[in-house]
Motif scaffolding. Structure first.
Motif, PDB file in Angstrom:
ATOM      1  N   ASN A   1      -6.152 -11.697  -7.961  1.00 34.84           N
ATOM      2  CA  ASN A   1      -6.254 -11.337  -6.538  1.00 34.84           C
ATOM      3  C   ASN A   1      -6.826 -12.485  -5.718  1.00 34.84           C
ATOM      4  OD1 ASN A   1      -5.273  -8.790  -7.127  1.00 34.84           O
ATOM      5  ND2 ASN A   1      -7.301  -7.842  -7.207  1.00 34.84           N
TER       6      ASN A   1
ATOM      7  N   ILE B   1      -4.993 -14.400  -2.616  1.00 34.04           N
ATOM      8  CA  ILE B   1      -5.610 -14.521  -1.288  1.00 34.04           C
ATOM      9  C   ILE B   1      -5.797 -15.981  -0.891  1.00 34.04           C
ATOM     10  CG2 ILE B   1      -7.754 -14.144  -0.006  1.00 34.04           C
ATOM     11  CD1 ILE B   1      -8.047 -11.491  -1.461  1.00 34.04           C
TER      12      ILE B   1
ATOM     13  N   PHE C   1      -3.340  -7.981   1.717  1.00 33.93           N
ATOM     14  CA  PHE C   1      -3.444  -9.430   1.641  1.00 33.93           C
ATOM     15  C   PHE C   1      -3.030 -10.095   2.951  1.00 33.93           C
ATOM     16  CE2 PHE C   1      -2.655  -8.650  -3.045  1.00 33.93           C
ATOM     17  CZ  PHE C   1      -3.981  -8.828  -3.383  1.00 33.93           C
TER      18      PHE C   1
ATOM     19  N   TRP D   1      -4.939 -13.114   4.964  1.00 38.61           N
ATOM     20  CA  TRP D   1      -4.279 -14.397   5.231  1.00 38.61           C
ATOM     21  C   TRP D   1      -4.337 -14.742   6.711  1.00 38.61           C
ATOM     22  CZ3 TRP D   1       0.770 -12.845   2.219  1.00 38.61           C
ATOM     23  CH2 TRP D   1       0.493 -12.823   0.849  1.00 38.61           C
TER      24      TRP D   1
ATOM     25  N   ALA E   1     -12.746 -10.535   2.836  1.00 37.26           N
ATOM     26  CA  ALA E   1     -11.994  -9.797   1.816  1.00 37.26           C
ATOM     27  C   ALA E   1     -12.468  -8.359   1.705  1.00 37.26           C
ATOM     28  CB  ALA E   1     -12.124 -10.501   0.471  1.00 37.26           C
TER      29      ALA E   1
ATOM     30  N   ALA F   1      -9.331  -6.534   3.318  1.00 34.99           N
ATOM     31  CA  ALA F   1      -8.413  -6.321   2.194  1.00 34.99           C
ATOM     32  C   ALA F   1      -8.332  -4.870   1.761  1.00 34.99           C
ATOM     33  CB  ALA F   1      -8.808  -7.196   1.001  1.00 34.99           C
TER      34      ALA F   1
ATOM     35  N   THR G   1      -6.690  -5.025  -4.528  1.00 32.09           N
ATOM     36  CA  THR G   1      -6.723  -6.171  -3.613  1.00 32.09           C
ATOM     37  C   THR G   1      -8.057  -6.912  -3.615  1.00 32.09           C
ATOM     38  OG1 THR G   1      -7.395  -4.732  -1.783  1.00 32.09           O
ATOM     39  CG2 THR G   1      -5.028  -5.124  -2.068  1.00 32.09           C
TER      40      THR G   1
END
Length: 285
Positions: A81, A85, A146, A150, A221, A225, A231
């Motif tokens: 993961n 990422i 994700f 990003w 995250a 996420a 994730t």
């Protein structure tokens, strides 16, 4: 300048540098040795006792990476993961900033200087201030994933990336660019065949900085996420181990080095370009 160089190269400064390096790395050495020690040893004696009675094992790493119990880290899936990422979060701003930096450095248009100043000013905006607006923006997209991570990392990495690459590209010899344009080369040809090879140090520098930043990120995250095991990166799992099983020191030490291995590998692969890129980015602005 010569006197300063002589003082910095003296034996006293060399000895001081060695002492500082030893003091700085001793806790890391202790953490590394502790990650190989059995649970009973790490909870009953200090890490320095390993030199008198070495008793090392790889069980801690096995439990952290592939263990099936609730007390294990099971970091193997979370490492995947983290890669999912981190890699796009490095490539997206790297590519976008490269094109933007070239445009700001080698194309003339009205308001270019003001735009460069604006990009530089955006670096002072902390990511934490945008978490609530981002959550409201992504509310219509459903649960986190994700893509949202990003987007956040790309958006907040672009100002620094553009600034670093712009300083490097603007310092390239103008005669080289002008000669290519006289020979009929388009902006695309100049960008890919001339500028890109010369910009490798700056690109590598940003790639290392961004990779380490995103890999070690916990807040973005955790918030964007979705917080699920599907994730969650390795930092989220390590935070859970420290919060709910803080007495499992042998697993925490092993997990810390498992998490640090990939960024160290990236740094050592690109270390030749890293220092050159930092210096090139600070020559001309």
């Amino acid at each position: 300048m010569s006197r300063v160089r002589e003082r910095l190269s003296s034996r006293a400064f060399s000895a001081a540098a060695v002492v500082i390096a030893v003091l700085w790395t001793t806790p890391t050495l202790g953490l590394l040795l502790s990650s190989f020690r059995p649970e009973n040893d790490i909870k009953s004696t200090g890490w320095w006792t390993v030199f008198g009675a070495p008793h090392l094992t790889l069980d801690n790493y096995g439990e952290v990476l592939l263990g099936d119990g609730n007390a294990s880290g099971r970091l193997a899936d979370h490492l995947v993961n983290s890669l999912v990422i981190t890699v796009p979060s490095v490539l997206f701003p790297l590519v976008l900033a490269f094109f933007a930096a070239y445009a700001l450095a080698w194309t003339d248009f009205r308001g270019r200087d003001a735009l460069v100043v604006g990009v530089f000013a955006l670096q002072v905006v902390p990511l934490q201030m945008a978490l609530v607006p981002l959550l409201r923006l992504f509310a219509v997209a459903g649960p986190g994933g994700f893509g949202q991570v990003w987007f956040a990392h790309t958006a907040f990495a672009l100002p620094f990336a553009v600034f670093l690459l712009h300083n490097h590209l603007a310092a390239l010899p103008r005669d080289l660019i002008d000669a290519a344009r006289v020979d009929g080369a388009s902006h695309g040809t100049v960008l890919l065949r001339i500028v890109l090879p010369l910009a490798v140090p700056a690109l590598a520098t940003f790639a290392v900085i961004q990779f380490v930043w995103v890999w070690n990120d916990l807040l973005v995250a955790l918030v964007l996420a979705g917080g699920t095991a599907e994730t969650a990166p390795v930092t989220v799992r390590l935070a859970g181990m420290a919060g709910t099983r803080g007495n499992e020191w042998q697993r925490l030490t092993a997990g810390a080095f498992v998490s640090a291995f990939v960024p160290l590998l990236v740094f050592f692969c690109l270390r030749r370009h890293f220092a050159r890129g930092l210096l090139a980015g600070s020559v001309k602005g």
